[in-house]
Write a protein that holds these residues in place. Structure first.
Motif, PDB file in Angstrom:
ATOM      1  N   LEU A  31      75.201  59.588  45.091  1.00  8.06           N
ATOM      2  CA  LEU A  31      75.088  60.410  44.681  1.00  8.06           C
ATOM      3  C   LEU A  31      75.012  59.525  43.096  1.00  8.06           C
ATOM      4  O   LEU A  31      73.661  60.138  42.610  1.00  8.06           O
ATOM      5  CB  LEU A  31      76.186  61.504  43.959  1.00  8.06           C
ATOM      6  N   THR A  32      75.775  59.008  42.637  1.00  9.96           N
ATOM      7  CA  THR A  32      75.199  58.455  40.823  1.00  9.96           C
ATOM      8  C   THR A  32      74.141  57.706  40.703  1.00  9.96           C
ATOM      9  O   THR A  32      73.710  57.781  40.202  1.00  9.96           O
ATOM     10  CB  THR A  32      76.672  57.386  40.863  1.00  9.96           C
ATOM     11  N   PHE A  33      73.698  56.452  42.173  1.00 13.00           N
ATOM     12  CA  PHE A  33      72.542  55.838  41.817  1.00 13.00           C
ATOM     13  C   PHE A  33      71.438  57.111  42.636  1.00 13.00           C
ATOM     14  O   PHE A  33      70.341  57.000  41.471  1.00 13.00           O
ATOM     15  CB  PHE A  33      72.982  55.156  43.232  1.00 13.00           C
ATOM     16  N   ILE A  34      71.577  58.299  42.773  1.00 14.75           N
ATOM     17  CA  ILE A  34      70.475  59.567  43.219  1.00 14.75           C
ATOM     18  C   ILE A  34      70.372  59.957  41.981  1.00 14.75           C
ATOM     19  O   ILE A  34      69.482  60.021  41.313  1.00 14.75           O
ATOM     20  CB  ILE A  34      70.402  60.377  44.265  1.00 14.75           C
ATOM     21  N   LEU A  35      71.201  60.686  41.450  1.00 13.94           N
ATOM     22  CA  LEU A  35      71.110  60.770  40.065  1.00 13.94           C
ATOM     23  C   LEU A  35      70.924  60.118  38.888  1.00 13.94           C
ATOM     24  O   LEU A  35      69.982  60.436  38.257  1.00 13.94           O
ATOM     25  CB  LEU A  35      72.903  61.559  39.526  1.00 13.94           C
ATOM     26  N   ASN A  36      71.689  58.638  38.625  1.00  7.85           N
ATOM     27  CA  ASN A  36      70.640  58.338  37.839  1.00  7.85           C
ATOM     28  C   ASN A  36      69.103  57.718  37.783  1.00  7.85           C
ATOM     29  O   ASN A  36      68.333  57.452  37.172  1.00  7.85           O
ATOM     30  CB  ASN A  36      71.237  56.861  37.848  1.00  7.85           C
ATOM     31  N   ALA A  37      68.463  57.690  38.946  1.00 11.25           N
ATOM     32  CA  ALA A  37      66.948  57.605  39.430  1.00 11.25           C
ATOM     33  C   ALA A  37      66.612  58.454  39.506  1.00 11.25           C
ATOM     34  O   ALA A  37      65.288  57.655  38.673  1.00 11.25           O
ATOM     35  CB  ALA A  37      67.133  56.882  41.103  1.00 11.25           C
TER      36      ALA A  37
END
Length: 153
Positions: A31-37
């Motif tokens: 979720l952190t990677f997706i939100l970051n991206a």
């Protein structure tokens, strides 16, 4: 029983260490990677672009303000020079008009004096002619009186 607790069996304790913990950790990381991206990088990029725009705009505004200040100083200098030139032109015009006034006054005075002198000469001439005429008339009248007095005797 302790071996069951390690592999996901729960006894209802405060902390359950089963397979959901790594799954939740993986979900948080994913979720952190997706939100970051999807959200944070574009928003960060927009914020950076705005900061760059504001920084550039401020630099340009300072540059333009410096140019305006320089132009203001130049225009004040030109205005001061123009005022001095205008004052000089006004002073010269006043001097010229005063000179023309004096010349016109001197010319008018000389013409008036010449006219007065000519009138005085004409009056003297007319006076002399009148005196001559009066003398000749007086002599004629005197002769006439003498003739009449002699004739009456």
């Amino acid at each position: 029983m302790t071996s069951l607790l390690l592999f996901g069996a729960s006894e209802g304790g405060l902390f359950d260490f089963d397979a959901t913990l790594p799954l939740m950790a993986a979900q948080v990381v994913l979720l952190t990677f997706i939100l970051n991206a999807l959200f944070f990088k574009p928003v960060g990029r927009v914020v950076e672009e705005r900061e760059d725009y504001v920084t550039t705009s401020r630099a340009e505004a300072k540059k333009k303000l410096a140019e305006v200040s320089k132009l203001e100083v130049d225009l004040k200098k030109q205005l001061k020079e123009a005022r001095q030139a205008a004052q000089q032109v006004i002073t010269e015009a006043e001097e010229d008009s005063e000179k023309l006034y004096r010349e016109a006054l001197a010319l008018a005075t000389s013409e008036a004096n010449a006219s007065r002198e000519q009138a005085r000469r004409e009056i003297d001439t007319q006076k002399n002619q009148a005196l001559k005429q009066l003398n000749s008339d007086a002599e004629k009248l005197g002769d006439l009186i003498v003739k009449r007095l002699l004739a009456a005797k």
